[in-house]
Design a protein around this motif. Structure first.
Motif, mmCIF file in Angstrom:
data_model
loop_
_atom_site.group_PDB
_atom_site.id
_atom_site.type_symbol
_atom_site.label_atom_id
_atom_site.label_comp_id
_atom_site.label_asym_id
_atom_site.label_seq_id
_atom_site.Cartn_x
_atom_site.Cartn_y
_atom_site.Cartn_z
ATOM 1 N N HIS A 229 27.100 49.482 13.074
ATOM 2 C CA HIS A 229 26.995 49.747 14.504
ATOM 3 C C HIS A 229 26.387 48.521 15.172
ATOM 4 C CE1 HIS A 229 22.632 50.541 14.081
ATOM 5 N NE2 HIS A 229 22.973 51.198 12.993
ATOM 6 N N GLN B 112 33.164 53.298 17.782
ATOM 7 C CA GLN B 112 31.975 53.556 18.585
ATOM 8 C C GLN B 112 32.086 53.007 19.998
ATOM 9 O OE1 GLN B 112 28.354 52.604 16.227
ATOM 10 N NE2 GLN B 112 29.762 52.483 14.492
ATOM 11 N N ARG C 26 36.152 58.584 14.783
ATOM 12 C CA ARG C 26 35.598 59.185 16.000
ATOM 13 C C ARG C 26 35.399 60.691 15.828
ATOM 14 N NH1 ARG C 26 39.126 55.699 20.214
ATOM 15 N NH2 ARG C 26 37.533 54.127 20.723
ATOM 16 N N ARG D 80 32.377 61.224 13.611
ATOM 17 C CA ARG D 80 31.115 60.898 14.284
ATOM 18 C C ARG D 80 30.731 61.993 15.274
ATOM 19 N NH1 ARG D 80 30.661 57.026 17.607
ATOM 20 N NH2 ARG D 80 28.455 56.612 17.161
ATOM 21 N N ASP E 293 29.368 64.951 13.327
ATOM 22 C CA ASP E 293 28.048 64.617 12.803
ATOM 23 C C ASP E 293 27.004 64.665 13.910
ATOM 24 O OD1 ASP E 293 26.332 63.447 10.600
ATOM 25 O OD2 ASP E 293 26.143 61.841 12.086
ATOM 26 N N TYR E 294 27.329 64.135 15.090
ATOM 27 C CA TYR E 294 26.368 64.122 16.185
ATOM 28 C C TYR E 294 26.062 65.539 16.674
ATOM 29 C CZ TYR E 294 24.298 63.409 20.754
ATOM 30 O OH TYR E 294 23.456 63.476 21.830
#
Length: 487
Positions: free
Chosen positions: A157, A200, A238, A241, A244-245
């Motif tokens: 990141h 990201q 994506r 992610r 997960d978030y």
């Protein structure tokens, strides 16, 4: 003078070690930690320290299990970067603690992490993303050089790149993997690693992938990618992610403070936890002290003042016994709104920032619930727009971008009244997310989108200019090109 800390006492301090503190190193020196930059409770601390009169970055690996593994990965990863001539902070010392390990590197004074630089560039050019892309060029070229020399970064990141005086440094050796030292990564490995970084970035950047790949190829000129494969991998990352978030919003972690007891569940944005503690402790008291915005059977909403900051608290009411029985076994509407608000924020779709979720519990059963968000003082679209004319240019652009984003992400709102669309600070914000959903099925989204679209148009009389404008500018309920996993 306070006694020296040890790995054991730092582990016991959890999330809040008291700084400054001193800790003995195995070479006879003492490190004085002046400030902490990152804390993983009971596992790892990173801070600015002084050792022998020199300012260093100190990492302390203090987990009961696994500290040796992470210490070795960090040390070996930094060594691998240096061996392949990738700029990284110099290793100044490494060793053992009483029940852990430490690692010292040079401290890059006044360095900026690239994530902050990128956000500043976006803020400086809100309507021109191309003007911000130059910030990314050094990171893409550096990643290309890493791949050309057999290195990959598993936790990739922008925050893992630091910029100091025109030099970009790769950091976080723990995540560096020397898969083929000195030899290029295979195309598949390189594509998957690059996709982690590109996933990201805002979706607006997707159209600029060819330009971004020019920067990457400056560091790795001999590798080419299939654009379709790269786009598929970006979409997959994506989706992962996002899942997960959203899971993190419901568990205690760096970003969220979570309490779970038999009688209640609470999740608060961690940086807001101290400020919101009185509201979380007694949400009904805060609601009663606020300025009432809505008092209906299904919900009660008030604007509250917390330390001079305007917030909104919404209580999702239980109407009667039958309603209570129907809601007991399901996540509350506050829970659903909390998840969906964070979904929108993650996807870059504007909504008042969600700050706290509070649910009353009876063991596994759920009762009354509250949601706390930032306040949005802008007018809703019925107040702001004139039915007899098209939206002004700024509003028109913001509305087209909003509906294009919702359509692209296969999100339906479920109650698209104009009063749930607020004009605030140059953009449109969505509120009342109780019925929002992101669809996995193309057909299900098309049906839900058609209902949303029809509800939106009904806000204005047939034949009026504004209704005609929305009919022309809101995407029709046509299937999108990709299938996404439900999250």
């Amino acid at each position: 003078m306070r006694p020296l800390e040890t790995a054991t006492t730092l582990r016991q301090a959890g999330r809040n070690p008291v700084v400054p503190f001193r800790i003995a190193l195995d070479d006879g020196r003492v490190a004085t930690v002046k400030r902490l930059l990152r804390v993983l409770p009971g596992k790892r601390l990173v801070g600015e320290a002084e050792v022998g009169g020199q300012t260093v970055l100190a990492k302390f690996f203090i987990a009961r299990r696994g500290s040796a593994r992470h210490f070795e990965q960090e040390r070996d990863g930094l060594a691998a970067l240096a061996a392949q001539a990738i700029a990284t902070p110099r290793l100044l010392g490494a060793g053992t603690l009483d029940s852990g390990h430490y690692l010292l590197t040079e401290f890059l004074d006044e360095a900026e992490d690239l994530a902050s630089c990128w956000q500043a560039a976006l803020a400086a050019h809100p309507c021109d993303i191309d003007a911000a892309l130059g910030v990314l060029s050094p990171a893409l070229e550096t990643l290309g050089r890493m791949h050309a020399r057999g290195l990959a970064q598993s936790d990739l990141h922008l925050g893992n790149f630091l910029r100091q005086r025109g030099v970009l440094y790769a950091i976080d050796g723990d995540a560096v993997r020397a898969r083929r030292p000195g030899r290029p990564l295979g195309a598949g490995d390189a594509l998957r690693n690059l996709a982690i970084l590109l996933a990201q970035l805002p979706r607006d950047v997707d159209a600029r992938l060819p330009a971004l790949l020019v920067d990457y190829h400056a560091g790795n000129p001999d590798l080419s990618f299939d654009p379709a494969s790269l786009r598929r991998e970006i979409a997959r990352v994506r989706s992962w992610r996002l899942r997960d978030y959203l899971a993190k919003t419901l568990r205690d972690c760096t970003l969220f403070h979570v309490e779970q007891r038999r009688d209640r569940f609470v999740s608060v944005v961690r940086e807001e936890a101290e400020r919101l503690a009185p509201v979380v402790a007694d949400p009904d008291l805060a609601l009663a002290a606020g300025s009432l915005l809505k008092d209906g059977g299904s919900s009660t909403v008030a604007r509250i003042d917390v330390g001079g900051r305007k917030l909104v608290i919404k209580r999702y009411n239980i109407k009667d016994t039958a309603h209570a029985l129907s809601r007991f076994w399901r996540p509350s509407r506050a829970w659903h709104s909390w998840i969906e608000a964070h979904r929108l924020a993650f996807l870059g779709i504007a909504t008042p920032r969600p700050l706290a979720l509070i649910e009353r519990r009876f063991g596994p059963l759920r009762g009354r619930a509250w949601l706390v968000t930032d306040s949005c003082d802008g007018p809703h679209l019925l107040q702001h727009l004139d039915a007899g004319s098209e939206p002004p240019p700024a509003e028109g652009r913001a509305l087209r971008e909003l509906f294009a984003a919702l359509h692209r992400e296969r999100i339906s709102h479920g109650d698209l009244k104009a009063t749930n669309l607020l004009w605030d600070q140059g953009g449109v914000k969505l509120i009342d997310l109780d019925a929002m959903r992101q669809h996995a099925s193309i057909a299900a989204h098309a049906r839900a989108w058609q209902k949303d679209r029809a509800r939106l148009l009904r806000n204005w009389p047939e034949g009026c200019v504004l209704r005609g404008w929305f009919d022309e500018n809101v995407p029709p309920a046509t299937p999108g090109p990709q299938r996404r996993s439900s999250t």
